[in-house]
Design a protein around this motif. Structure first.
Motif, PDB file in Angstrom:
ATOM      1  N   GLU A  88      50.351 -57.026 -59.092  1.00 30.40           N
ATOM      2  CA  GLU A  88      50.253 -57.998 -58.000  1.00 30.40           C
ATOM      3  C   GLU A  88      51.425 -57.930 -57.019  1.00 30.40           C
ATOM      4  N   ALA A  89      52.442 -57.169 -57.344  1.00 32.96           N
ATOM      5  CA  ALA A  89      53.604 -57.050 -56.452  1.00 32.96           C
ATOM      6  C   ALA A  89      53.223 -56.382 -55.144  1.00 32.96           C
ATOM      7  N   GLU A  90      53.933 -56.747 -54.083  1.00 31.89           N
ATOM      8  CA  GLU A  90      53.738 -56.130 -52.774  1.00 31.89           C
ATOM      9  C   GLU A  90      54.700 -54.976 -52.541  1.00 31.89           C
ATOM     10  N   ARG A 106      62.040 -57.870 -46.383  1.00 32.67           N
ATOM     11  CA  ARG A 106      61.393 -57.593 -45.089  1.00 32.67           C
ATOM     12  C   ARG A 106      59.999 -57.003 -45.295  1.00 32.67           C
ATOM     13  N   LEU A 107      59.884 -56.040 -46.210  1.00 33.62           N
ATOM     14  CA  LEU A 107      58.588 -55.419 -46.458  1.00 33.62           C
ATOM     15  C   LEU A 107      57.625 -56.389 -47.142  1.00 33.62           C
ATOM     16  N   GLU A 139      61.028 -56.073 -63.945  1.00 36.24           N
ATOM     17  CA  GLU A 139      61.505 -57.421 -63.639  1.00 36.24           C
ATOM     18  C   GLU A 139      60.898 -57.862 -62.315  1.00 36.24           C
ATOM     19  N   ARG A 140      60.244 -59.020 -62.326  1.00 40.48           N
ATOM     20  CA  ARG A 140      59.545 -59.508 -61.141  1.00 40.48           C
ATOM     21  C   ARG A 140      60.330 -60.622 -60.463  1.00 40.48           C
ATOM     22  N   SER A 141      60.351 -60.593 -59.136  1.00 42.42           N
ATOM     23  CA  SER A 141      60.914 -61.673 -58.336  1.00 42.42           C
ATOM     24  C   SER A 141      59.991 -61.895 -57.146  1.00 42.42           C
ATOM     25  N   ASP A 142      59.136 -62.913 -57.265  1.00 41.74           N
ATOM     26  CA  ASP A 142      58.160 -63.223 -56.228  1.00 41.74           C
ATOM     27  C   ASP A 142      57.270 -62.002 -55.977  1.00 41.74           C
ATOM     28  N   LYS A 143      57.308 -61.427 -54.782  1.00 40.15           N
ATOM     29  CA  LYS A 143      56.422 -60.304 -54.445  1.00 40.15           C
ATOM     30  C   LYS A 143      57.033 -58.935 -54.752  1.00 40.15           C
TER      31      LYS A 143
END
Length: 263
Positions: free
Chosen positions: A50-52, A201-202, A12-16
């Motif tokens: 692509e997630a950070e 934060r990360l 499940e993706r939420s922005d980064k």
């Protein structure tokens, strides 16, 4: 998309931020052959996502209950299959260490055996205070070979690590936080908020600096893992053939205490 190749893990993706969920809630996310194979390639796949930031958690009331008992019997009946398991075990540990993106473990419930290993190799662990953590490989007649012998001594020292690994006893996340095994133990009500705060934060930080700091810190751990992993997995493979391991599996199924003979 790589996510379509997973049956036992949900995304499940939420922005980064990408939340990765071990998804066998009916058996407390116990690891069977399929989930083990998926974990072996998971962290390599996440490298190109692509997630950070990665948040790793479990569906339902547990993070991961360790090895599935039917899978253990399969390993006894088909010893050659353990060779593939050994290769995958190394891929899981080195996948966690090699993934440059920070991994937050949202420890929503018990983390046992391999489940504890996976949690403890994450970069930051935020745990439900009542969750239990332990590596009871010895309780089922196996060597703690899939990473526990590497990570536990680094986090809590050799004396404590040997006590917990040689007895297989569990501790609460609150006790684990007090001795430095996990970063934070929080109430169930605060778990999501604290995890989200750390992930944000990360995700909003200097990503190259954060990633390469993780890489730098992990150099020593990777060297140690390379020095220990082959031997510890080999010892676990040998213990898989022992009578005590079969006795432990039988006892689990028969809901009784095992009677070990040292064979």
């Amino acid at each position: 998309m790589y996510q379509e190749n997973y049956q036992c893990i949900a995304f499940e993706r939420s922005d980064k931020v990408l939340t990765v969920t071990l998804n066998r809630p009916d058996v407390m996310n116990a690891v069977n052959r399929q989930l083990h194979a998926e974990l072996a390639r998971l962290f390599t796949d996440l490298q190109d996502d692509e997630a950070e930031v990665i948040v790793l958690t479990g569906a339902g009331r547990a993070f991961c209950a360790g090895g599935d008992i039917d899978w253990m019997q399969e390993g006894i009946d088909q010893p050659a299959s353990f060779e593939r398991t050994a290769t995958e075990a190394k891929q899981i540990v080195f996948g966690l260490l090699d993934l440059e993106k920070p991994i937050i473990c949202r420890l929503n419930g018990d983390a046992v055996g391999l489940g504890a290993t996976i949690a403890l190799f994450c970069d930051i662990i935020i745990a439900h205070e009542d969750a239990r953590i332990g590596d009871p490989h010895v309780s089922v007649g196996l060597v703690a070979g899939d990473g526990g012998a590497i990570i536990w001594p680094q986090l809590i020292g050799y004396a404590r690590a040997k006590e917990y690994l040689m007895t297989g006893k569990l501790m609460t996340a609150a006790d684990a936080a007090a001795m430095g095994l996990v970063n934070h133990a929080v109430s169930a009500a605060a778990l999501d908020a604290e995890t989200a705060k750390m992930a944000e934060r990360l995700a909003n930080g200097a990503s190259k600096a954060i990633r390469w700091t993780k890489v730098s810190v992990n150099i020593g751990l990777k060297q140690m893992a390379h020095a220990i992993m082959d031997a510890s997995i080999s010892y676990e493979l040998m213990s898989n053939l022992s009578k005590d391991h079969q006795e432990a599996v039988n006892a689990f199924r028969e809901k009784r205490r095992p009677v070990f003979t040292g064979e």
